[in-house]
Design an enzyme around this catalytic site. Structure first.
Site, PDB file in Angstrom:
ATOM      1  CG  ASP A   1      -0.528 -20.723   1.742  1.00 57.03           C
ATOM      2  OD1 ASP A   1       0.089 -20.273   2.721  1.00 57.03           O
ATOM      3  OD2 ASP A   1      -0.048 -21.557   0.964  1.00 57.03           O
TER       4      ASP A   1
ATOM      5  CG  ASP B   1     -12.780  -8.131   2.347  1.00 57.16           C
ATOM      6  OD1 ASP B   1     -12.627  -7.285   3.259  1.00 57.16           O
ATOM      7  OD2 ASP B   1     -13.170  -7.825   1.208  1.00 57.16           O
TER       8      ASP B   1
ATOM      9  CG  ASP C   1      -7.533  -5.438   1.599  1.00 51.97           C
ATOM     10  OD1 ASP C   1      -8.664  -5.303   2.107  1.00 51.97           O
ATOM     11  OD2 ASP C   1      -7.260  -5.050   0.453  1.00 51.97           O
TER      12      ASP C   1
ATOM     13  CE  LYS D   1       3.335 -18.487   0.397  1.00 49.63           C
ATOM     14  NZ  LYS D   1       2.390 -19.627   0.420  1.00 49.63           N
TER      15      LYS D   1
ATOM     16  CE1 TYR E   1      -2.572  -3.454   0.845  1.00 50.44           C
ATOM     17  CE2 TYR E   1      -4.213  -1.826   0.255  1.00 50.44           C
ATOM     18  CZ  TYR E   1      -3.842  -3.139   0.428  1.00 50.44           C
ATOM     19  OH  TYR E   1      -4.737  -4.137   0.172  1.00 50.44           O
TER      20      TYR E   1
HETATM   21 MG    MG Z   1     -11.006  -4.380   1.465  1.00 50.27          MG
END
Ligand code: MG
Ligand code: NAI
Length: 341
Positions: A208, A236, A232, A175, A128
């Site tokens: 994962d 969700d 992010d 990761k 970001y």
């Molecule tokens: Mg989002």
């Protein structure tokens, strides 16, 4: 008890922001606490009118207030000269480094009972930083993913403190098997921070595998901490576990300011119809009160929301016929009743 007056900035933003923020205000006004509300603007409509999506005055109001409740802001999918996303800008500008996204079971269709976890997402770096380039006559693209020791330490420290107030378990999501230099640095900072919190039980989970384990049994997790993009996506997923976007609240927390907002966006497809579900914004308001030192009232708001979600009236996304404001008024009534007893 001394009656504190909380200064709250309200930013409706765009689309259903104009509906869910007034709904949450109705509930806040039913708490019996003292608030001074100050309205500020941000988002696409603001950009169209005055050429910036976040006026300076809005930043000043947020910094002056005890906390801010934000609706949602629209971002165009095409690049528009001079435009920047309002909430992303505010997160960076005010150094709101911790994005806190609880996923807790509420009685709505599709929610997984037993879910009660919090995703803590690093909010200032990772992909970001928005540094992308193209090479080779446009056929190769590279985006920088920035991980620093300091930002990693700070976010893990925040998550450790949260875990101490909860079930005392923290999952470090990463990761590092593929990205040993960057995610390895995240883990290094994490273990340094953890030295000061010996009672928290630490677990490393590869991102994962984390997604898979969350879907199979979310009750195994308490607090999860991770860098920006993983947070992010995973948050969700966890929003999906508890019934979707209409339900999921969040907080953006820094040293100087805090902004609470629903995870959902401005929902242009249902805007102006008065049918948006305000639950996520009402639960964000409850998180805000918890942050301000009113955990009892925060919990009672959650109980009132659950009672109304269970007995109705519900908004159309949950199969009901209630308007946004009807739902909020039902929650406000229930809240007053629970606070009396
Ligand atoms: Mg989002
Ligand atoms: P969205 O969250 O606005 O909507 C996705 C779907 O969920 C839509 O079908 C919508 O009707 C439904 N939905 C969302 N919130 C709801 C609610 N409270 N009650 C009932 N249904 C609800 O995401 P979308 O469509 O991808 O983005 C729309 C706009 O919002 C875009 O401009 C996007 O950039 C912006 N956005 C802003 C965010 C923010 O301000 N933090 C976060 C996500 C998107």
């Amino acid at each position: 008890m001394e009656n504190r007056v909380y200064k709250i900035t309200l930013i409706e933003g765009d689309g259903i922001g104009h509906e869910v923020i007034p709904a949450a205000r109705t509930v806040l006004e039913a708490t019996g606490l003292s608030f001074v509300f100050d309205e500020a603007e941000a988002g696409w409509e603001t950009f169209e009118r005055i050429g910036t999506s976040v006026p300076e005055e809005t930043v000043e109001k947020i910094e002056r207030s005890d906390a801010t409740l934000f609706g949602a802001a629209t971002s165009p999918t095409k690049k528009v000269e001079g435009f920047f996303g309002a909430i992303r800008h505010l997160r960076r500008r005010l150094d709101l480094f911790a994005n806190v996204r609880p996923a807790k079971y509420h009685p709505v269709p599709g929610a997984t009972p037993g879910t009660d976890l919090i995703v803590v997402r690093e909010n200032t770096e990772g992909l970001y930083v928005e540094q992308e380039r193209r090479y080779a006559r446009g056929r190769v693209a590279i985006a920088d993913r920035v991980i620093t020791y300091d930002a990693s330490y700070r976010i893990v420290e925040f998550a450790l403190e949260l875990a101490e107030r909860r079930k005392g378990r923290l999952a470090l999501v990463h990761k590092a098997n593929v990205l040993p230099l960057s995610d390895g640095l995240f883990l290094e900072a994490a273990y340094d921070a953890a030295k000061r919190h010996p009672t928290v039980e630490i677990e490393e989970v590869i991102v994962d595998a984390c997604a898979m384990r969350l879907v199979r049994d979310p009750s195994q997790f308490d607090v999860l901490v991770m860098e920006n993009l993983f947070g992010d996506i995973i948050s969700d997923l966890t929003a999906g576990l508890v019934g979707g976007l209409g339900i999921a609240p969040s907080g953006n927390i820094g040293e100087r300011a805090a902004i609470f907002e629903p995870v959902h966006g401005s929902a242009p497809d249902i805007a102006d119809k008065g049918i948006a579900n305000p639950t996520a914004t009402i639960l964000s308001a409850a998180m805000m009160l918890d942050h301000l030192g009113e955990p009892q009232v925060a919990r009672t708001i959650e109980d009132a929301v659950d009672a109304v979600l269970e007995a109705g009236p519900r908004t159309p996304d949950l199969g009901g016929k209630a308007t946004t404001q009807e739902f909020a008024e039902a929650v406000a009534e229930k809240l007053k009743e629970l606070l009396r007893t």
